[in-house]
Write a protein that holds these residues in place. Structure first.
Motif, PDB file in Angstrom:
ATOM      1  N   VAL A  83       0.840  -1.207   0.000  1.00  0.00           N
ATOM      2  CA  VAL A  83       0.000   0.000   0.000  1.00  0.00           C
ATOM      3  C   VAL A  83       0.869   1.248   0.000  1.00  0.00           C
ATOM      4  O   VAL A  83       0.550   2.250  -0.670  1.00  0.00           O
ATOM      5  CB  VAL A  83      -0.961  -0.034   1.201  1.00  0.00           C
ATOM      6  CG1 VAL A  83      -1.650   1.307   1.377  1.00  0.00           C
ATOM      7  CG2 VAL A  83      -2.008  -1.124   1.016  1.00  0.00           C
ATOM      8  N   ALA A  84       1.991   1.218   0.748  1.00  0.00           N
ATOM      9  CA  ALA A  84       2.902   2.364   0.753  1.00  0.00           C
ATOM     10  C   ALA A  84       3.468   2.611  -0.637  1.00  0.00           C
ATOM     11  O   ALA A  84       3.604   3.765  -1.078  1.00  0.00           O
ATOM     12  CB  ALA A  84       4.027   2.143   1.761  1.00  0.00           C
ATOM     13  N   LEU A  85       3.810   1.552  -1.359  1.00  0.00           N
ATOM     14  CA  LEU A  85       4.299   1.719  -2.726  1.00  0.00           C
ATOM     15  C   LEU A  85       3.192   2.243  -3.644  1.00  0.00           C
ATOM     16  O   LEU A  85       3.446   3.073  -4.537  1.00  0.00           O
ATOM     17  CB  LEU A  85       4.826   0.390  -3.245  1.00  0.00           C
ATOM     18  CG  LEU A  85       6.085  -0.151  -2.556  1.00  0.00           C
ATOM     19  CD1 LEU A  85       6.429  -1.530  -3.112  1.00  0.00           C
ATOM     20  CD2 LEU A  85       7.250   0.799  -2.744  1.00  0.00           C
ATOM     21  N   MET A  86       1.965   1.752  -3.426  1.00  0.00           N
ATOM     22  CA  MET A  86       0.857   2.228  -4.252  1.00  0.00           C
ATOM     23  C   MET A  86       0.579   3.710  -4.003  1.00  0.00           C
ATOM     24  O   MET A  86       0.098   4.417  -4.890  1.00  0.00           O
ATOM     25  CB  MET A  86      -0.398   1.405  -3.967  1.00  0.00           C
ATOM     26  CG  MET A  86      -0.333  -0.015  -4.471  1.00  0.00           C
ATOM     27  SD  MET A  86      -1.860  -0.915  -4.122  1.00  0.00           S
ATOM     28  CE  MET A  86      -1.407  -2.548  -4.693  1.00  0.00           C
ATOM     29  N   GLN A  87       0.886   4.177  -2.783  1.00  0.00           N
ATOM     30  CA  GLN A  87       0.690   5.596  -2.492  1.00  0.00           C
ATOM     31  C   GLN A  87       1.580   6.461  -3.385  1.00  0.00           C
ATOM     32  O   GLN A  87       1.162   7.523  -3.851  1.00  0.00           O
ATOM     33  CB  GLN A  87       0.992   5.844  -1.005  1.00  0.00           C
ATOM     34  CG  GLN A  87       0.665   7.253  -0.533  1.00  0.00           C
ATOM     35  CD  GLN A  87       1.820   8.211  -0.712  1.00  0.00           C
ATOM     36  OE1 GLN A  87       2.967   7.786  -0.682  1.00  0.00           O
ATOM     37  NE2 GLN A  87       1.516   9.495  -0.897  1.00  0.00           N
ATOM     38  N   VAL A  88       2.801   5.964  -3.627  1.00  0.00           N
ATOM     39  CA  VAL A  88       3.693   6.700  -4.525  1.00  0.00           C
ATOM     40  C   VAL A  88       3.120   6.693  -5.942  1.00  0.00           C
ATOM     41  O   VAL A  88       3.131   7.718  -6.643  1.00  0.00           O
ATOM     42  CB  VAL A  88       5.101   6.073  -4.493  1.00  0.00           C
ATOM     43  CG1 VAL A  88       6.014   6.770  -5.477  1.00  0.00           C
ATOM     44  CG2 VAL A  88       5.690   6.139  -3.101  1.00  0.00           C
TER      45      VAL A  88
END
Length: 545
Positions: A83-88
């Motif tokens: 999810v943190a990567l998807m935020q980028v």
């Protein structure tokens, strides 16, 4: 079974030569000591039961700790981190929307508008995926709320600025609306980082629990190993050493040495089994020696039969072609001399006879060439495939002119092989690619790439294509996918290609994945997807490591 069959069976049996004397294993009638009356399973059953109680408790604790650790790691690496990567990606998608819509407002290019809409759809997909992945993560409600607020801010920006701008309007306040997106994006990033830190700490705690649990298990295993070592030494190692000495004596040639040991009942039984196995091995050895001699004789006979069969095929093919040539010649003479006296049906019958004779000649020639592959090998150590390509193209010059085919190829390597057979390989592959074309003129490309110790070749065309379910059938002899009156041929071409490639140490196959990819990318003008045949040939290079 009749008497004659019995006699024939006895005559066909392989005689077993005489061997060393067969002695029955000597088993002691009485066991010495109390240990001899106890079976190994009883010793280990009692000891194993006591140790199992201790190990089960330790392993249960360790298993619980490992489960909790895996659970924490799964949450961290399987949900929070993605999810943190998807935020980028989400932030990049929103920035791309702003850039694309502003470029569209400046240039009016439809491509920029399409990019804006594509990124808007990508943003919705990423946002939905993030919410779905965080749904089962404890303590992620703030992050989910941030995503919803970010979606709302993005929707307000599109409704108040981007969509009017896409309709050639000039709205105001776009920067303020996009600043709200940036602010909410920073909040989401901060909450995701806090969530990552929380699960990272939880994972560290679980790792510590696993370490101490495994340490306890290790201590229990060490103690259990010491206890088992003492038991094994007395119940297993001592009688096993005696059995080893006796077996070594037999292995050194003393076939009459008795396998007499003192120990647990299992070892006494094992000694008898080993002795029986020794006798069986000797019998099998004698049988194998005789069978090998008979196999050598059969191999010699088979080689002679193959030579005679090859000579027969050669002579038969030539003898069969001679009457076929006469049939075709005399039918053509009849047409030339009495053609004016024949009606259309008579001339048609003559054409049928001539065509049938010619097809039979082509089939006999192909069968003769097919049978010769692997038997007449004039392999060169370094063969230029460009020369082979020129020879194949020369043989196909008439077919290329009739169809208007265009043939291209990559830079061709040099490799070891038989020039005649490799020319047949390229001629058959290119001939099929040109022959099975659609409405458009044939376009064929020969690709080459290095794959370790092999050269991988490919033949790609724009023809009618081959269904993936026929990927094995097309390489079988006489297997045709189309009627003779639609596409001519004998059905031997690809079978011969397969035999030539395998004789050279490679393999050939239909590349269904490339065909499917081209079919999905078919041009708007309706061009056919075509076919890709791939094959490999050794480079002939050796690596002296």
């Amino acid at each position: 079974m009749t008497t004659d069959e019995t006699a024939a069976g006895d005559a066909g049996r392989i005689p077993v030569p005489a061997g060393p004397p067969v002695l029955a294993p000597v088993i002691p009638s009485k066991a010495a000591g109390r240990l001899n009356r106890v079976r190994i399973g009883q010793w280990f059953g009692l000891g194993g039961f006591l140790l199992a109680l201790l190990l089960v408790a330790s392993l249960a604790q360790a298993g619980t700790a490992i489960y909790q650790q895996n659970r924490a790691r799964q949450m961290l690496t399987g949900r929070v981190d993605p999810v943190a990567l998807m935020q980028v990606q989400l932030s990049s998608s929103m920035g791309g929307q702003d850039t694309a819509i502003r470029q569209y407002a400046t240039s009016g290019s439809p491509a920029h508008l399409a990019t804006y809409r594509q990124m808007a759809a990508e943003e919705a997909r990423i946002s939905a995926t993030m919410r779905r992945m965080l749904a089962r993560v404890p303590g992620s409600q703030r992050a989910v709320t941030d995503i919803e607020r970010l979606d709302a801010a993005a929707g307000a920006w599109r409704a108040g600025y981007a969509d009017p701008l896409a309709m050639a309007k000039r709205p105001a306040g776009g920067d303020q609306l996009f600043d709200a997106i940036r602010t909410q994006n920073v909040t989401l990033q901060r909450d995701l980082m806090a969530l990552h830190t929380a699960f990272g700490g939880r994972l560290q705690d679980r790792v510590g629990n696993v370490f101490w649990s495994l340490l306890a298990v290790a201590v229990m295993i060490v103690l259990a190993s010491l206890a088992l070592a003492l038991l094994i030494r007395r119940a297993v190692l001592r009688p096993l050493s005696e059995l080893t000495s006796n077996v070594r004596a037999v292995a050194q040639g003393d076939f009459a040495h008795p396998l007499d040991i003192r120990g647990a009942a299992e070892f006494v039984e094992l000694a008898a089994i080993v002795d029986g196995m020794r006798h069986r091995i000797m019998e099998e050895w004698r049988f194998t020696s005789e069978a090998r001699r008979m196999l050598d004789e059969q191999t010699t006979e088979l080689r002679r039969s193959n030579a005679e069969l090859e000579q027969f095929a050669y002579v038969a093919s030539h003898d069969l072609q001679e009457p076929l040539r006469k049939v075709a010649s005399f039918c053509q003479m009849l047409e030339r001399k009495y053609g004016d006296e024949l009606d259309d049906r008579g001339r048609q019958y003559i054409n049928f006879a001539v065509d049938g004779a010619k097809r039979m000649q082509a089939l006999i020639n192909d069968l003769l060439n097919f049978s010769r592959v692997g038997r007449h090998d004039r392999r060169e150590e370094s063969l230029a495939m460009r020369t082979v390509m020129d020879r194949a193209l020369y043989s196909l010059s008439q077919l290329r002119e009739e169809t208007g085919a265009e043939v291209t190829w990559d830079e061709l390597p040099e490799l070891p092989g038989d020039k005649t057979q490799l020319t047949q390989l390229l001629q058959n592959v290119l001939g099929n690619a040109i022959k099975f074309h659609g409405d458009a003129a044939p376009r064929v490309h020969i690709g080459v790439r290095r794959d370790g110790a092999m050269w991988e070749f490919s033949c790609t065309d724009n023809g009618i294509g081959i269904d993936a379910k026929y990927r094995d059938r097309i390489f079988l002899i006489f297997q045709r996918l189309h009627p003779q009156d639609v596409y001519t041929g004998t059905g031997i071409g690809l079978a011969m290609c397969k035999k030539i490639v395998e004789h050279h140490g490679g393999r050939i196959w239909l590349d269904t994945e490339s065909d499917a990819a081209r079919e999905s990318d078919t041009d708007q003008d309706g061009e056919r997807p075509g076919t890709t045949i791939r094959w490999t040939l050794p480079t002939g290079e050796t690596n002296d490591a």
